[in-house]
Design a protein around this motif. Structure first.
Motif, mmCIF file in Angstrom:
data_model
loop_
_atom_site.group_PDB
_atom_site.id
_atom_site.type_symbol
_atom_site.label_atom_id
_atom_site.label_comp_id
_atom_site.label_asym_id
_atom_site.label_seq_id
_atom_site.Cartn_x
_atom_site.Cartn_y
_atom_site.Cartn_z
ATOM 1 N N UNK A 104 0.885 -1.337 -0.038
ATOM 2 C CA UNK A 104 0.154 -0.062 -0.050
ATOM 3 C C UNK A 104 0.782 1.387 -0.037
ATOM 4 N N UNK A 105 2.081 1.087 0.166
ATOM 5 C CA UNK A 105 3.116 2.284 0.245
ATOM 6 C C UNK A 105 3.769 2.280 -1.233
ATOM 7 N N UNK B 64 11.539 8.199 1.787
ATOM 8 C CA UNK B 64 10.036 8.813 1.716
ATOM 9 C C UNK B 64 8.899 7.912 1.391
ATOM 10 N N UNK B 65 7.880 8.010 2.220
ATOM 11 C CA UNK B 65 6.669 7.086 1.869
ATOM 12 C C UNK B 65 5.628 7.955 1.520
ATOM 13 N N UNK C 60 5.171 11.083 4.122
ATOM 14 C CA UNK C 60 6.233 11.598 5.383
ATOM 15 C C UNK C 60 7.481 10.953 5.031
ATOM 16 N N UNK C 61 8.598 11.324 5.752
ATOM 17 C CA UNK C 61 9.864 10.790 5.434
ATOM 18 C C UNK C 61 10.472 10.442 6.873
ATOM 19 N N UNK C 62 11.584 9.561 6.603
ATOM 20 C CA UNK C 62 12.260 9.078 7.909
ATOM 21 C C UNK C 62 13.949 9.209 7.895
ATOM 22 N N UNK C 63 14.406 9.708 8.725
ATOM 23 C CA UNK C 63 15.856 9.887 8.663
ATOM 24 C C UNK C 63 16.507 8.991 9.578
#
Length: 413
Positions: free
Chosen positions: A214-215, A225-226, A235-238
């Protein structure tokens, strides 16, 4: 009494010995003797990438010509790599420079029948996840035995994998039945220095869709980034800071029913957002695909940037019109995207056998996409249309091509 050899014959014999066994037939021998300098480099510039490795092995001069040609005219666009999962694994790769598919020889090491995708700024890789470990392929074509890592702490059945610098990130997709009390199916883990670090879960807007199905994901050198494929929440994850960025809804067109993310230009935290929708004229039953530039930091559209629309003849080939389909059961188009900072590929996620569309990013101001180009379906996929297909995107250079010659090339039309 010895056998005399004339000077010109001796010179020719020494040249042939220097060329080696790679030069076998008369045409190759002729080329090795008479192609030199600028003429040789000009010829090399026009050669398909799959032939460059063999060309570089002819002689030192030809190796220098290959390297000089690649420095002068780098082949920026990534290859489209198709991993076909069936009774046996098969791989094919599309060279955008020559417009041809090549068949990749089977890996010499044992490979699992079911693999997943690790997306990365330097190229996608396939991986195999088991209860005991995670094996990531050592090259984009999946021929080399890869890096073996410990399995993540949570058992996951449909996670998103990304490579961000030297770190591997696994997001969501955890098996609900295997979760202990307090564990979250949308939890994130980061692998660094031989161990996994459990991080907090995804933002609330993404938890209902916390699985690769789903992503849509895009990885840069700093972040992953998702975005939700259906509603555009992103959103994004670092992984270096172990923190999430803002959560925003990327929805520049309310009629779009399927979204996909890809990296933007190198050196910037920019993204390309792709969206697919049915045309306003319902009677036409056609699909429109557009692209927008997104600022990665704030997850907002780049001010002043125009959107780009894929040529209708290409989007119609990705999503061919079905005259027998009733309007009441009309399916929403679902797109898949894989790319890097130079360009990438858009395809029909539900029917990858329909082919793909290459897009090349514009290096400058204005619209994001400089050109679109049709890519036909890989012959291996046409031969096995019911097999599970994973589409990846990666640069393929001399190092990868020289490890083992690729099989017969099939020109694309």
């Amino acid at each position: 009494m010895g056998v005399g050899v004339r000077g010109d014959e001796l010179k020719q014999r020494r040249h042939q010995e220097a060329v080696g066994e790679v030069v076998g037939d008369g045409m190759e021998s002729f080329a090795a003797m008479y192609l030199h300098g600028d003429v040789l480099e000009s010829v090399v510039e026009r050669m398909p990438a799959a032939d460059l490795a063999a060309t570089a092995r002819v002689s030192r001069e030809w190796l220098r010509a290959v390297r000089a040609a690649l420095r002068r005219r780098p082949r920026r666009l990534p290859w489209l790599v198709v991993h076909l999962q069936g009774p046996r694994r098969r791989t094919a790769a599309y060279d955008p420079h020559s417009g041809a598919w090549v068949t990749v020889p089977a890996a010499r090491h044992d490979t699992p029948s079911h693999v997943r995708l690790v997306q990365g700024a330097s190229g996608d890789r396939v991986c195999a996840l088991t209860l005991s470990g995670l094996a990531v392929a050592g090259d984009p074509l999946g021929k080399e035995e890869g890096v073996a890592l410990k399995a993540p702490g949570l058992w996951r059945v449909d996670p998103v994998f990304a490579a961000v610098g030297a770190r591997v990130v696994v997001l969501g997709g955890a098996c609900q039945l295997a979760l202990a009390e307090g564990e979250d199916a949308s939890a994130v883990e980061v692998h660094e220095n031989g161990s996994w670090t459990l991080c907090g879960p995804m933002p609330p807007a993404l938890r209902e869709s916390a699985a690769a199905t789903w992503l849509s994901a895009a990885a840069t050198d700093q972040r992953v980034y998702l975005t939700d494929r259906t509603n555009g929440w992103a959103s994004w994850f670092d992984p270096a800071k172990l923190q999430w960025g803002p959560t925003c809804r990327l929805r520049p067109d309310a009629a779009v029913s399927s979204w996909g993310l890809a990296p933007g230009l190198a050196g910037t935290e920019q993204l390309i957002l792709f969206g697919a929708k049915h045309a306003a004229d319902q009677a036409a039953n056609t699909v429109v695909i557009r692209a927008w530039q997104v600022d990665g930091d704030g997850l907002a559209l780049v001010p002043g940037a125009a959107h780009d629309t894929m040529p209708s003849e290409m989007s119609e080939r990705l999503f061919p019109r079905d005259d027998d389909e009733e309007d009441e059961v009309e399916m929403s188009p679902s797109i898949g995207v894989c790319g890097n900072a130079a360009g990438g590929y858009v395809y029909n996620k539900g029917e990858p056998a329909n082919g793909a569309v290459l897009y090349e990013l514009r290096d400058g101001q204005g619209s994001a996409v400089e050109r679109w180009e049709w890519v036909p379906c890989a012959p291996a996929v046409e031969a096995d249309p019911v097999g599970r297909v994973i589409l990846a995107c990666s640069p393929v250079g001399l190092d990868e091509l020289s490890r083992e010659p690729l099989a017969a090339r099939t020109a694309a039309h």
